[in-house]
Design an enzyme around this catalytic site. Structure first.
Site, short mmCIF file in Angstrom:
data_model
loop_
_atom_site.label_atom_id
_atom_site.label_comp_id
_atom_site.label_asym_id
_atom_site.label_seq_id
_atom_site.Cartn_x
_atom_site.Cartn_y
_atom_site.Cartn_z
N GLY A 14 55.99 -2.64 36.31
CA GLY A 14 56.79 -3.36 35.26
C GLY A 14 56.55 -4.69 35.08
O GLY A 14 55.56 -5.40 35.68
N ILE A 16 58.21 -7.66 35.71
CA ILE A 16 58.31 -8.63 36.83
C ILE A 16 57.37 -8.23 38.18
O ILE A 16 56.93 -8.76 38.87
CB ILE A 16 59.87 -8.92 37.32
N SER A 128 70.88 -9.34 38.56
CA SER A 128 70.84 -9.87 37.14
C SER A 128 72.05 -10.89 37.04
O SER A 128 73.17 -10.44 37.33
CB SER A 128 71.00 -8.95 36.29
N TYR A 152 74.66 -0.68 32.24
CA TYR A 152 73.60 -1.38 33.09
C TYR A 152 74.21 -2.57 34.16
O TYR A 152 73.87 -2.56 35.22
CB TYR A 152 72.42 -1.87 31.92
N LYS A 156 74.14 -2.63 38.24
CA LYS A 156 73.60 -3.67 39.11
C LYS A 156 74.58 -4.13 40.04
O LYS A 156 74.43 -4.34 41.44
CB LYS A 156 72.98 -5.14 38.33
N ASN A 201 64.06 -5.66 23.50
CA ASN A 201 65.52 -6.00 23.72
C ASN A 201 65.58 -7.44 23.96
O ASN A 201 66.74 -8.15 23.53
CB ASN A 201 65.77 -5.33 24.87
N ARG A 234 70.56 -19.55 26.69
CA ARG A 234 70.32 -18.92 27.74
C ARG A 234 69.28 -19.71 28.86
O ARG A 234 68.52 -20.62 28.49
CB ARG A 234 69.43 -17.76 27.60
N ASP A 298 78.03 -10.12 23.58
CA ASP A 298 76.74 -11.24 23.71
C ASP A 298 77.86 -12.55 24.12
O ASP A 298 78.83 -12.45 23.66
CB ASP A 298 75.91 -11.59 22.53
N1 LIG Z 1 63.60 -8.43 32.55
C1 LIG Z 1 64.66 -8.78 32.45
O1 LIG Z 1 65.22 -9.46 31.78
C2 LIG Z 1 65.64 -8.57 34.00
C3 LIG Z 1 66.78 -9.35 34.05
C4 LIG Z 1 67.62 -9.04 35.55
C5 LIG Z 1 67.15 -8.29 36.18
N2 LIG Z 1 66.08 -7.14 35.62
C6 LIG Z 1 65.85 -6.49 36.69
O2 LIG Z 1 64.61 -6.62 37.57
C7 LIG Z 1 64.08 -5.20 37.45
C8 LIG Z 1 62.50 -5.48 36.91
O3 LIG Z 1 62.71 -5.57 35.49
P1 LIG Z 1 61.29 -5.43 34.70
O4 LIG Z 1 61.71 -6.55 33.47
O5 LIG Z 1 60.21 -5.65 35.46
O6 LIG Z 1 61.32 -4.18 34.07
P2 LIG Z 1 60.42 -3.01 33.59
O7 LIG Z 1 61.06 -1.80 33.10
O8 LIG Z 1 59.49 -3.74 33.05
O9 LIG Z 1 60.15 -2.41 35.22
C9 LIG Z 1 60.80 -1.64 35.96
C10 LIG Z 1 59.77 -0.63 36.60
O10 LIG Z 1 60.47 0.50 37.05
C11 LIG Z 1 59.86 1.74 36.95
N3 LIG Z 1 61.02 2.77 37.15
C12 LIG Z 1 62.11 2.77 36.70
N4 LIG Z 1 62.86 3.92 37.20
C13 LIG Z 1 62.09 4.26 38.04
C14 LIG Z 1 62.01 5.21 39.24
N5 LIG Z 1 63.26 6.04 39.38
N6 LIG Z 1 61.31 5.45 40.31
C15 LIG Z 1 60.04 4.69 40.07
N7 LIG Z 1 59.97 3.68 39.18
C16 LIG Z 1 60.88 3.59 38.29
C17 LIG Z 1 59.57 1.52 35.27
O11 LIG Z 1 58.42 2.53 34.86
C18 LIG Z 1 58.91 0.30 35.52
O12 LIG Z 1 57.57 -0.03 35.65
C19 LIG Z 1 64.97 -4.19 37.01
O13 LIG Z 1 65.67 -3.66 37.91
C20 LIG Z 1 65.59 -5.07 35.97
O14 LIG Z 1 67.09 -4.51 35.91
C21 LIG Z 1 65.30 -7.52 34.68
#
Ligand SMILES: NC(=O)c1ccc[n+]([C@@H]2O[C@H](COP(=O)([O-])OP(=O)(O)OC[C@H]3O[C@@H](n4cnc5c(N)ncnc54)[C@H](O)[C@@H]3O)[C@@H](O)[C@H]2O)c1
Length: 342
Positions: A14, A16, A128, A152, A156, A201, A234, A298
């Site tokens: 993903g 991050i 988050s 969501y 968390k 989003n 933000r 929001d």
């Molecule tokens: N991007 C943001 O704005 C943000 C902010 C705060 C927290 N987060 C958290 O950080 C984490 C990473 O976020 P991101 O932006 O990289 O999201 P992302 O969707 O790009 O990455 C998440 C990854 O998890 C994988 N995934 C989802 N469910 C799965 C499962 N059951 N088994 C295996 N893999 C699975 C997806 O395929 C994806 O590659 C998430 O938990 C998200 O909630 C993200």
């Protein structure tokens, strides 16, 4: 035999996760990547290999699949886990709450059960700033009141709470909970970045797609907030800074074994229009936008007090909004259709 520490990264492909894999590999960790690719492309991890020129072991697996987790944990001696895997679309979570609880909460429970059995007890969790809901004041400190406004966010908070119970029951766990503010930007190589499926989003990928001509105009939700220009404020954090925050968290867990919950943000807020202007500067194009009604749920202003991360982890964000936009634009313009060919 190698004395490298081995990190299991869930959700590794993903946004991050992929940036964190780069930082881990560049810092001498071995990485075992796990993803079910429900929201990412296999190409992301191939690009991680290209950036780092390092091997990475990839499992196409689901965190809810206990047998698959047990198998991975039998095959590798894991020193710590960074748990990114999860679903993250707020709107979708409102429409499909059970899917979110099943994936994000039940999935985390299955993962933790497998880790407990394998005696792998250093754990970093992606939480988050959404757990702060509508904050009473800014900058937000970790001790602020927690409240969530959608499934969501609740998923968390539930995982944060179950981690606290787990720690209470068994002090041999070392757990770092990281509350991210708004990740933005991309790797400076232009090879990896955020590749949202469907309508983005988040603000920066949307702005980037308008700049690239993939979308016509940006809708700015709300121009009447009590902020200097009326648009929402933000705390945008460069994804590479965020990734490095995970390395600082791991180091703290390895060095002290002490658990913690910290904000990962910059401490500075930017309005939507400030981001639009910074992006225009980065790409040399005009971003067309309309100010439309506020989006339910929001909030006006959200930014971190990042002092605890600085004090506990010795980490602080180094990259500013201009670098975020320049890096995001490099990624967007070199990969107009994300990881997949047009
Ligand atoms: N991007 C943001 O704005 C943000 C902010 C705060 C927290 N987060 C958290 O950080 C984490 C990473 O976020 P991101 O932006 O990289 O999201 P992302 O969707 O790009 O990455 C998440 C990854 O998890 C994988 N995934 C989802 N469910 C799965 C499962 N059951 N088994 C295996 N893999 C699975 C997806 O395929 C994806 O590659 C998430 O938990 C998200 O909630 C993200």
């Amino acid at each position: 035999m190698t004395d490298k520490k081995t990190i299991l990264v869930t959700g590794a492909s993903g946004y991050i996760g992929s940036h964190t894999c780069v930082e881990l590999l560049n810092s001498g960790y071995a990485v075992i990547a796990l993803d079910n690719f429900c929201n990412s492309s296999r190409e992301a991890l191939r690009r991680v290999k290209r950036i780092t020129d390092m091997p990475i072991t990839v499992y196409d697996a689901d965190i809810r699949d206990r047998a698959a987790l047990d198998q991975i944990l039998r095959e590798h001696r894991i020193d710590a886990v960074i748990h990114f895997a999860g679903l993250k679309a707020v709107g979708e979570s409102v429409a499909k709450p059970l899917m979110y609880f099943e994936n994000n909460v039940a999935g985390s429970v299955t993962l933790l059960q497998a880790l407990a059995q394998a005696n792998v007890k250093r754990f970093v969790f992606s939480s988050s700033a959404t757990v702060y809901g509508d904050p009473e004041s800014v900058p937000i400190e970790e001790g602020a009141r927690l409240s969530v406004t959608n499934p969501y966010g609740r998923s968390k908070l539930m995982v944060e709470q179950l981690l606290a119970d787990l720690l209470h029951s068994d002090a041999s766990w070392s757990i770092g909970v990281l509350r991210y503010f708004n990740p933005a930007g991309a790797h400076p190589s232009g090879l990896i970045g955020e590749d949202p499926r469907g309508i983005p989003n988040n603000l920066t990928p949307f702005v980037a797609q308008v700049a690239a001509g993939r979308r016509e105009r940006l809708s700015v939700f709300g121009g009447d907030y009590p902020t200097p220009d009326g648009t929402g404020v933000r705390d945008y954090i460069h994804v590479v800074d965020l990734a490095r925050g995970h390395l600082a968290a791991l180091t703290a867990l390895f060095d002290t074994g002490k658990s913690f919950t910290v904000n990962l943000g910059t401490g500075k807020g930017y309005s939507v229009l400030e981001v639009v202007r910074a992006f225009e500067k980065a790409c040399g194009r005009t971003i067309a936008y309309d100010i439309v009604a506020r989006r339910p749920g929001d909030i006006a202003t959200c930014y971190a007090n990042p002092a605890m991360a600085r004090n506990l982890l010795g980490w602080q964000a180094e990259k500013g909004i201009d670098e975020m936009c320049a890096d995001h634009w490099r990624w967007q313009s070199r990969n107009p259709h994300g990881f997949e060919p047009a």
